[in-house]
Design a protein around this motif. Sequence first.
Motif, PDB file in Angstrom:
ATOM      1  N   SER A   1       0.839  -1.361   0.091  1.00  0.00           N
ATOM      2  CA  SER A   1       0.040  -0.010   0.008  1.00  0.00           C
ATOM      3  C   SER A   1       0.869   1.237  -0.087  1.00  0.00           C
ATOM      4  O   SER A   1       0.506   2.179  -0.775  1.00  0.00           O
ATOM      5  CB  SER A   1      -0.997  -0.109   1.191  1.00  0.00           C
ATOM      6  OG  SER A   1      -1.685  -1.205   1.203  1.00  0.00           O
TER       7      SER A   1
ATOM      8  N   ILE B   1      -6.638   8.555   3.976  1.00  0.00           N
ATOM      9  CA  ILE B   1      -7.265   7.198   3.414  1.00  0.00           C
ATOM     10  C   ILE B   1      -6.828   6.228   4.512  1.00  0.00           C
ATOM     11  O   ILE B   1      -6.696   6.289   5.315  1.00  0.00           O
ATOM     12  CB  ILE B   1      -6.172   6.876   2.262  1.00  0.00           C
ATOM     13  CG1 ILE B   1      -4.395   6.828   2.679  1.00  0.00           C
ATOM     14  CG2 ILE B   1      -6.121   8.026   1.098  1.00  0.00           C
ATOM     15  CD1 ILE B   1      -4.011   6.031   1.698  1.00  0.00           C
ATOM     16  N   ASP B   2      -7.516   4.976   3.884  1.00  0.00           N
ATOM     17  CA  ASP B   2      -7.239   3.733   4.836  1.00  0.00           C
ATOM     18  C   ASP B   2      -5.957   3.225   4.204  1.00  0.00           C
ATOM     19  O   ASP B   2      -5.747   3.297   3.260  1.00  0.00           O
ATOM     20  CB  ASP B   2      -8.245   2.688   4.568  1.00  0.00           C
ATOM     21  CG  ASP B   2      -9.652   3.206   5.370  1.00  0.00           C
ATOM     22  OD1 ASP B   2      -9.421   3.874   6.111  1.00  0.00           O
ATOM     23  OD2 ASP B   2     -10.905   2.732   4.950  1.00  0.00           O
TER      24      ASP B   2
ATOM     25  N   ASP C   1      -5.181   0.382   3.364  1.00  0.00           N
ATOM     26  CA  ASP C   1      -5.296  -0.631   2.522  1.00  0.00           C
ATOM     27  C   ASP C   1      -6.106  -0.172   1.102  1.00  0.00           C
ATOM     28  O   ASP C   1      -6.303  -0.829   0.239  1.00  0.00           O
ATOM     29  CB  ASP C   1      -5.998  -1.979   2.830  1.00  0.00           C
ATOM     30  CG  ASP C   1      -7.504  -1.559   3.307  1.00  0.00           C
ATOM     31  OD1 ASP C   1      -7.551  -0.246   3.676  1.00  0.00           O
ATOM     32  OD2 ASP C   1      -8.221  -2.325   3.024  1.00  0.00           O
ATOM     33  N   THR C   2      -6.131   1.132   1.137  1.00  0.00           N
ATOM     34  CA  THR C   2      -6.816   1.970  -0.322  1.00  0.00           C
ATOM     35  C   THR C   2      -5.793   1.668  -1.215  1.00  0.00           C
ATOM     36  O   THR C   2      -4.744   2.566  -1.004  1.00  0.00           O
ATOM     37  CB  THR C   2      -7.600   3.239   0.167  1.00  0.00           C
ATOM     38  OG1 THR C   2      -8.220   2.885   1.410  1.00  0.00           O
ATOM     39  CG2 THR C   2      -8.101   3.696  -0.970  1.00  0.00           C
TER      40      THR C   2
ATOM     41  N   ILE D   1     -15.140   5.570  -4.533  1.00  0.00           N
ATOM     42  CA  ILE D   1     -14.369   4.246  -3.883  1.00  0.00           C
ATOM     43  C   ILE D   1     -15.075   3.217  -4.805  1.00  0.00           C
ATOM     44  O   ILE D   1     -16.262   3.195  -5.075  1.00  0.00           O
ATOM     45  CB  ILE D   1     -14.916   4.023  -2.618  1.00  0.00           C
ATOM     46  CG1 ILE D   1     -14.549   5.093  -1.802  1.00  0.00           C
ATOM     47  CG2 ILE D   1     -14.113   2.910  -2.085  1.00  0.00           C
ATOM     48  CD1 ILE D   1     -13.029   5.312  -1.257  1.00  0.00           C
TER      49      ILE D   1
ATOM     50  N   ALA E   1     -12.104   6.592   3.404  1.00  0.00           N
ATOM     51  CA  ALA E   1     -11.209   5.745   2.769  1.00  0.00           C
ATOM     52  C   ALA E   1     -10.428   6.469   1.807  1.00  0.00           C
ATOM     53  O   ALA E   1      -9.483   6.161   1.107  1.00  0.00           O
ATOM     54  CB  ALA E   1     -11.814   4.400   1.894  1.00  0.00           C
ATOM     55  N   PHE E   2     -10.991   7.833   1.127  1.00  0.00           N
ATOM     56  CA  PHE E   2     -10.400   8.557   0.232  1.00  0.00           C
ATOM     57  C   PHE E   2     -11.019  10.087   0.141  1.00  0.00           C
ATOM     58  O   PHE E   2     -12.046  10.350  -0.464  1.00  0.00           O
ATOM     59  CB  PHE E   2     -10.445   7.870  -1.084  1.00  0.00           C
ATOM     60  CG  PHE E   2      -9.718   8.456  -2.059  1.00  0.00           C
ATOM     61  CD1 PHE E   2      -8.486   9.401  -1.909  1.00  0.00           C
ATOM     62  CD2 PHE E   2     -10.256   8.761  -3.368  1.00  0.00           C
ATOM     63  CE1 PHE E   2      -8.030   9.975  -2.968  1.00  0.00           C
ATOM     64  CE2 PHE E   2      -9.635   9.444  -4.319  1.00  0.00           C
ATOM     65  CZ  PHE E   2      -8.356  10.008  -4.100  1.00  0.00           C
TER      66      PHE E   2
ATOM     67  N   ALA F   1     -10.281   5.612  -5.946  1.00  0.00           N
ATOM     68  CA  ALA F   1      -9.538   4.692  -5.282  1.00  0.00           C
ATOM     69  C   ALA F   1     -10.258   3.397  -4.945  1.00  0.00           C
ATOM     70  O   ALA F   1     -11.459   3.475  -5.163  1.00  0.00           O
ATOM     71  CB  ALA F   1      -9.569   5.377  -3.756  1.00  0.00           C
ATOM     72  N   TRP F   2      -9.609   2.330  -4.877  1.00  0.00           N
ATOM     73  CA  TRP F   2     -10.207   1.008  -4.722  1.00  0.00           C
ATOM     74  C   TRP F   2      -9.912   0.566  -3.518  1.00  0.00           C
ATOM     75  O   TRP F   2      -8.851   0.534  -2.925  1.00  0.00           O
ATOM     76  CB  TRP F   2      -9.072  -0.100  -5.691  1.00  0.00           C
ATOM     77  CG  TRP F   2      -9.548   0.594  -7.386  1.00  0.00           C
ATOM     78  CD1 TRP F   2      -8.548   1.647  -7.534  1.00  0.00           C
ATOM     79  CD2 TRP F   2     -10.437   0.163  -8.244  1.00  0.00           C
ATOM     80  NE1 TRP F   2      -9.043   1.855  -9.059  1.00  0.00           N
ATOM     81  CE2 TRP F   2     -10.061   0.928  -9.252  1.00  0.00           C
ATOM     82  CE3 TRP F   2     -11.268  -0.806  -8.276  1.00  0.00           C
ATOM     83  CZ2 TRP F   2     -10.806   0.766 -10.370  1.00  0.00           C
ATOM     84  CZ3 TRP F   2     -11.929  -0.868  -9.336  1.00  0.00           C
ATOM     85  CH2 TRP F   2     -11.818  -0.194 -10.521  1.00  0.00           C
ATOM     86  N   THR F   3     -10.797  -0.252  -2.873  1.00  0.00           N
ATOM     87  CA  THR F   3     -10.957  -0.777  -1.791  1.00  0.00           C
ATOM     88  C   THR F   3     -11.333  -2.413  -1.737  1.00  0.00           C
ATOM     89  O   THR F   3     -12.219  -2.643  -2.517  1.00  0.00           O
ATOM     90  CB  THR F   3     -11.624  -0.188  -0.556  1.00  0.00           C
ATOM     91  OG1 THR F   3     -11.320  -0.521   0.621  1.00  0.00           O
ATOM     92  CG2 THR F   3     -13.195  -0.220  -0.974  1.00  0.00           C
TER      93      THR F   3
END
Lengths: 359, 482
Positions: free
Chosen positions: B80, B172-173, B175-176, B203, B257-258, B308-310
């Motif tokens: 990440s 962000i998280d 893991d994002t 997301i 997360a973003f 962003a991808w989660t």
Amino acid sequence: MTVNSLVLVVVRVEVAAAVAIVAVLLGAGSLRRRRAHKEAMVRALVRQRVTSALVGRGAPSGGPGKLSKRTRRDAIHAVAEYARTIGGADRGTLAGVAGQFGLSAYTKRLAASMFWWHRLEAARLVTLFGLSSADVRRMAADGHWLVRAQAATAAGSWRMQKALPLLITMLSDDAPLCRFEAKQALVQMGVDGARAVGDALREGIELAAGTELNARRTDGLLDVAASTPQADMVDLGLAYSRSPRDTTRCSATALLAALGGPAATDRLIELLDDDMGNVRCAAARALGTSGAWSGASALARHLDDESYDVRLAVATALQRLGAPGTLMLRRVADTGSGRAADMARQTLDIVEQLSPVGA
Amino acid sequence: MSFRLLADMVLVDIQLGVLVYFFLVNSFYGLLLISATVEMSRHLLGIRATDRTRLLGSSLVPRISIIAPAYNEEATVEESIRSLLAISYPELEVVVINDGSKDATVAVLERAFDLVRVHAAIEPAIVTQPVRDVYRSRTHSRLVVLDKMNGGKADAMNAGVNACTGDLVCAIDADTLIEPDALQRLVVPFIERSDTVAAGGTIRVANGADIRNGRIVSVSMPHNALAGIQVVEYLRAFLFGRLGWNRLGGNLIISGAFGVFRRDAMLAVGGYESETIGEDMEMIIRLRRRAFATGAPGKVVFVPDPVAWTEVPETAQVLAGQRDRWHRGLADVLWRNRTILFNPRYGAMGFISYPYFLFVEFFSPILEAVGLVTTIVALAFGAINVQFAILFLLLAYGYGLVLTFATLLLEELSFHRYTSLRDQLVLIGWTLVESFGYRQRTVVWRFRGIIKYFRGNKSWGKMERRGLTRPAASDATSEPEH
């Protein structure tokens, strides 16, 4: 009509709508996949034509006349993709290729449109393929801010000297994007832009404390001047560093840093005692940027500033000064106490452990 | 009046209430869809033929600090952070906060990025749990790692805000996965308007995507049913929900997360609230309230193209925990800000956004459950017409389908990330079946969240991460302890 039959009608309408949307969805997907194939062919044609034009072998066979109206637009945009990566005289050649695909008729039609997005597309295309000062004037007077901002981008991209007054006026535009693009464009103009900015700053000294419009313009001019400093701007930097507006004083510090010299350094040291934290911060950063060793001891005294942001800026500036800065940091770390010593130790750790030069 | 007659009347009245609620809510959904379509068109027209790479060479763009909290993320943290360091943006800083992990998160970072410990002199402008150590990287000058005592996600974010040096903070998280050009796109609202304080991007679901070296190489629908349905949910939530709010009273939420925030505004409101699990929404509401109260900047915008991808949960147990937590967070934030409701001082936020989140988002599981139960009881008692009940259920189902299909169409006409016919058919398939079983289960999970909230439960629960680039399951837990 009973309630049930009414609900049934609505359900039928929903089913019809759902089926229609799914049909459009799948149809659009299928069309896109088919168009992707066609686009690849258009791109191949464009690539061939561009390559031939750039190596000066003239146009290949299979002319644009065979292209449909829609494909013609794709072709122009495909040439535009090349224009982003190619500069100088080759850009003119590309414009010629785009012209073969009907660029001028297409952009003319878009530029005259009542819809802003058409005018914006036209503005972006002329930005890539070349434009006249009349184009820039028309775009800069547009009612939509995106088109006005594009006028600045275009003028900067083609280093159009005739557009300098327009760009300087645009520094006080209501739309922040226009002001941002005008600044970028003036920086791109290099020495010509710097001279025009210097003149505007000289004219505006007495207006510095005036209206909000003047303030925006002044701060923008100073930002540009800091990116394209000229030796004769020291007096301007010094004058504006005495402005009653803190944002103007901040912008002036960047100009003084870029210019350097004893007068600029002395004024930056004075500004470390400014009432406003943002100005002290900017002055510290500026001293670091200027690399003036004589500022090291003054900076070290401000490692104990009440504002954390100022202390951090001071420490970073000392780090940037190299040996004299490190010496001051070590002195404060060894003999100082509390927050000043803390900040000095953190910066020394970074200098000693991370910098290849070390202390 | 007999008991039977009274019961019938009550049941019919409840049904009528549910009908009115259904009508109002769905009318508003229709309005949101129209608003989202208008916003999307405007946005796409505005960015057509634009050249964002120009920003990469600019010295005038604002500096951004990415704040990435990590708790027991040893399985994914290296990948990440590498993807964060590869983001294209000229003035970028990456601040990773290890929130008292019990695993080897810090050791992994130390080894991967050649970290060295430096003396910590960070001023706690926002009070947080103590920061034990600050690390800098010998190989990546833009990376800062904080190792602090455990205090929860909000506390970790606040420590990051204290330590960072950017004008803007990107939350962000850990893991994002952020797309390389996402920040160039998300910074635009801040350049375009000086009153923007927060901007959020879309997301998307990473399950099923091909990810290499921290980058999404190709996208396809996940094979797992729960993940597949969540793809539909995420598209609906972002492309139709959040985008629609840009025009209807403004967003009340930017995903944790973003999202990008102005740092000075965050500091002015005291950072994230550590005592809530809905810290992302709570921050947005506080920023907007401050704007109304003081006249400070307060525009919150959603931008659809920065992506962003989660990773989403693939088991019912983990998904249940997530939804239950989201609902408890929503309840807590709404309660904390209850004075906004129908308060003229807050304009559209008081009369549109807040009431929507209260009456639609919060109460919907209760009303859906009541509607379902009373329909069954009323049918058993013969209080309502069977044919009408069936038609009404069909009506509700059909309306949901139309809205979701319209969202899928919006996606196809705008960003079309799901390019193959197979993916489109799978999306349509999940849309058709999500109302049978899945939706009812989410009602139960959210209902459980409400009950837990009233019992005072503020735990984060557990979220198992498989690791975005690793096929084998890891046992990481991303939610901090309290």
